[in-house]
Design an enzyme around this catalytic site. Structure first.
Site, PDB file in Angstrom:
ATOM      1  N   ASP A 351       0.881  -1.102   0.068  1.00 13.11           N
ATOM      2  CA  ASP A 351       0.100   0.175   0.122  1.00 13.11           C
ATOM      3  C   ASP A 351       0.830   1.189   0.098  1.00 13.11           C
ATOM      4  O   ASP A 351       2.020   1.277   0.662  1.00 13.11           O
ATOM      5  CB  ASP A 351      -0.767   0.078   1.342  1.00 13.11           C
ATOM      6  N   GLU A 406       1.241  -0.363  -5.064  1.00 14.11           N
ATOM      7  CA  GLU A 406       0.195   0.395  -5.450  1.00 14.11           C
ATOM      8  C   GLU A 406       0.791   1.974  -5.599  1.00 14.11           C
ATOM      9  O   GLU A 406       1.530   2.513  -4.466  1.00 14.11           O
ATOM     10  CB  GLU A 406      -0.755   0.763  -4.461  1.00 14.11           C
TER      11      GLU A 406
END
Length: 694
Positions: A351, A406
């Site tokens: 993330d 990401e």
């Protein structure tokens, strides 16, 4: 960081396969020195790990050293890293919450140790699931309660006891420990990823469990043709509405869904089904919580994070790791290994990588794609090196493991190996694609869609750097935004999704475009496909976790599986289409193939045609025009058969296409292709054909 490599002239740093990188993209040549310098810092850190950490294998097992561990004689060794603390104590039920009776001994380099002998009966002094706390004597002589950063099990207290999570000593008896029965599956050639959240996977007004997911949701995922699950919100987070992105306990599997043993069963059952299991890992930032988080663990703001403004993410209101610190790097790399060793995860979706890679953390920064943005002073070398070490570690632990970044910036080399001087991810999320679809649905009438712009967004990725394509993100399902289904059909979904209801042009359009948007993204947009749980059948409404603003309601924090299970509702059509897309990809493997060749983008006719992996794809986005004998180019000859089209009745279509009719090639080339075929393409439909013998 200083080391022999970082002191060298960067051009003297040997990067094993950098020439392959430069040959593939000559525009990187002016930045060669910077690429070599980064690799030199990476090598320096590996040498430090070898010299001081006993090698990467030992260094990444800090979870066996820190925390609380029962020894063969049933004594318990407790260790923590708290460099700014004056003293540490352990308290809990075992000593009637005496906050001074059990002090830790101070060791070198900020480490602390406490040995608890077994009871006279020879059992551990602390029983399984007894509550414990670490008491930290800070520099200003205050005693503060903390949870161990390495705690494997923390639980939410009863409401009458407040909101601070409790650490429970986790030492289940042997007969209660889950034993894995299945091997990790081989890495799929094509990734068809089902992004999921255990808590909202229930239809009930509450939080779903690992057991519910194992027994009821995994079979759905397999039936839909997915081969990978990407599991969100597993790392413990005290605030449920953070969607799992404000992590408080990095080594604890969220107890709101069940026990660690239940999570192990879930992963093991997924492996039995042949599913690869990825963990959504959050190493980009951490919750600001103090009493049940990492923040100010030793009483200082610099224990795990940068001091001052560099240690705070202004938009996320969270703390930022100091990736240059030895023990913090050890904490994070060992955290990766913990989830691999303890729970058998097959890889990770990392993330917030943009925040890791840049000093700006991506805040207020638009990336134009100019290479100076990726190799200038805004790039955080510490973050770059952490990411390289993380990917290096993951792939040493399991060469078949999968890592996904990401990252919104599109840094060159994100998905190339570390030995090319790159970051080492296997895939990158194609984040521009869902943004493009929402932009189109918000701003443009159907007849004004710019197909060239859509195709550009779907194909705009770096050569040999695999992307994960997805039509809509989980963020778009949150309250305040809308899913694609809701943008298309909105309130009409409440009144006209019954198969017995009066025909609705809005629903007909919505079903047709939902199928087409997802299929063109699936087939053209990347080297892997991702769907967020529920979007496969056009889940209505939004996702909203219980919070003060909605009276702590779970009404929208769930998935209404009854809608897709009801054969009298049109959600079934979208669900069937989703499964059919995945089944066709499983047969023809376009995700694992080279990028598509787009032969036609006709703005007036609203037709897009492309070829990939021996398949011919044709899309007619025109709202009213159907085309008979529409000429399209193909490479090769033979008879093309329809293997999938969106106008079938079972997909909510109008059955205007006869799939038994073959399209025979003509030797007359078209659209830059050697041959051509003529197709019937009704309005708002898409087709997939092949001339492959298999």
């Amino acid at each position: 960081m200083g080391g022999k490599y970082s002191k060298m002239d960067p051009m003297d740093v040997e990067v094993p396969n950098i020439q392959a990188l430069l040959d593939r993209d000559p525009y990187l040549k002016p930045y060669e020195a910077e690429i070599r310098r980064r690799y030199g810092v990476f090598k320096d850190y590996l040498e430090i790990i070898d010299t001081n950490g006993g090698g990467l294998d030992s260094f990444t097992q800090a979870y066996k050293y820190y925390g609380m561990h029962v020894q063969p004689d049933n004594s318990i060794i407790c260790r923590e890293w708290a460099p700014k603390a004056q003293a540490l104590f352990l308290t809990g039920q075992f000593n009637d919450w005496d906050r001074s009776s059990h002090p830790y001994k101070q060791l070198d380099f900020g480490k602390w140790e406490l040995v608890l002998p077994p009871t006279p009966q020879g059992t551990p002094l602390i029983s399984h699931l007894e509550e414990v706390k670490i008491v930290v004597l800070t520099q200003d002589n205050r005693k503060e309660d903390r949870l161990s950063p390495y705690a494997p099990y923390v639980v939410e207290p009863p409401k009458e006891q407040g909101t601070i999570y409790k650490q429970l000593f986790y030492n289940p008896p042997e007969n209660e420990r889950y034993i894995f029965k299945n091997k990790n599956p081989d890495r799929p050639k094509s990734l068809r990823i089902y992004e999921c959240h255990v808590g909202i996977a229930t239809q009930e007004l509450g939080i779903g469990t690992y057991d519910n997911f194992t027994d009821n949701i995994l079979p759905r995922i397999v039936k839909q043709g997915y081969n990978v699950i990407q599991v969100m919100a597993i790392m413990e987070h005290a605030y449920y509405a953070s969607f799992g992105y404000q992590v408080t306990s990095f080594y604890a599997a969220s107890s709101r869904y069940g026990t660690p043993e239940a999570l192990k069963r879930m992963v093991d059952k997924a492996h039995e089904y042949g599913l690869t299991v990825l963990l959504d890992i959050v190493h980009s930032h951490a919750s600001k919580n103090v009493m049940d988080g990492l923040n100010m663990f030793d009483g200082s703001e610099s224990c795990y994070f940068h001091e001052g403004s560099r240690g705070v993410h202004s938009l996320w209101d969270s703390r930022l790791f100091n990736y240059s610190e030895y023990e913090i790097m050890r904490f994070l790399l060992s955290n990766i290994r913990w989830w691999v060793d303890e729970y058998r995860f097959d890889g990770f979706r990392f993330d917030g990588c943009t925040s890791i890679l840049y000093h700006s953390r991506g805040v207020g920064q638009g990336f134009s794609g100019h290479y100076d943005e990726y190799f200038g002073l805004n790039v955080d070398t510490d973050g770059i090196v952490y990411v390289m070490l993380a990917n290096h570690t993951v792939h040493i632990l399991n060469p078949q493991a999968i890592t996904i970044a990401e990252d919104v910036s599109g840094m060159p080399g994100t998905c190339r190996p570390v030995d090319e001087g790159c970051l080492g991810f296997d895939y990158r999320l194609a984040m521009a694609i869902p943004d493009k679809w929402i932009e189109i649905l918000k701003k443009y009438k159907d007849e004004d869609w710019n197909l060239g712009n859509i195709v550009h967004t779907l194909t705009n990725r770096r050569w040999m750097e695999p992307n994960v394509a997805y039509a809509e993100s989980h963020d778009q399902a949150l309250v305040g935004d809308k899913t694609i289904a809701f943008w298309l059909m909105d309130k009409e979904m409440y009144t006209h999704m019954s198969k017995l209801s009066d025909p609705s042009p809005i629903i007909d359009r919505g079903l047709a475009l939902h199928k087409m948007i997802r299929f063109i993204t699936h087939a053209l947009g990347g080297e892997a496909w991702l769907n967020f749980m529920g979007n496969e059948f056009g889940h209505p409404e939004w996702l909203d976790f219980p919070r003060e603003g909605n009276n702590s309601s779970y009404h929208y924090a769930r998935r209404q599986w009854n809608l897709v299970d009801d054969k009298m509702l049109k959600y079934e059509y979208l669900n069937e289409w989703d499964a059919a897309m995945n089944k066709a990809e499983s047969s023809y493997g376009w995700l694992a193939a080279a990028p598509a060749y787009v032969s036609l983008k006709h703005e007036d006719d609203k037709i897009v045609v492309f070829e990939r992996s021996g398949c011919l794809f044709a899309f007619n986005f025109h709202p009213t025009k159907s085309f008979v004998d529409y000429k399209v180019g193909v490479q090769g000859e033979g008879a093309f058969k329809i293997v999938l089209h969106s106008d079938e009745k079972r997909f909510g279509g109008f059955d205007r296409i006869d799939s038994s009719v073959l399209a025979h090639t003509s030797s007359v080339g078209y659209s830059g292709r050697s041959h051509s075929v003529q197709l019937y393409i009704p309005s708002r439909t898409c087709l997939c054909l092949t001339n492959r013998a298999d």
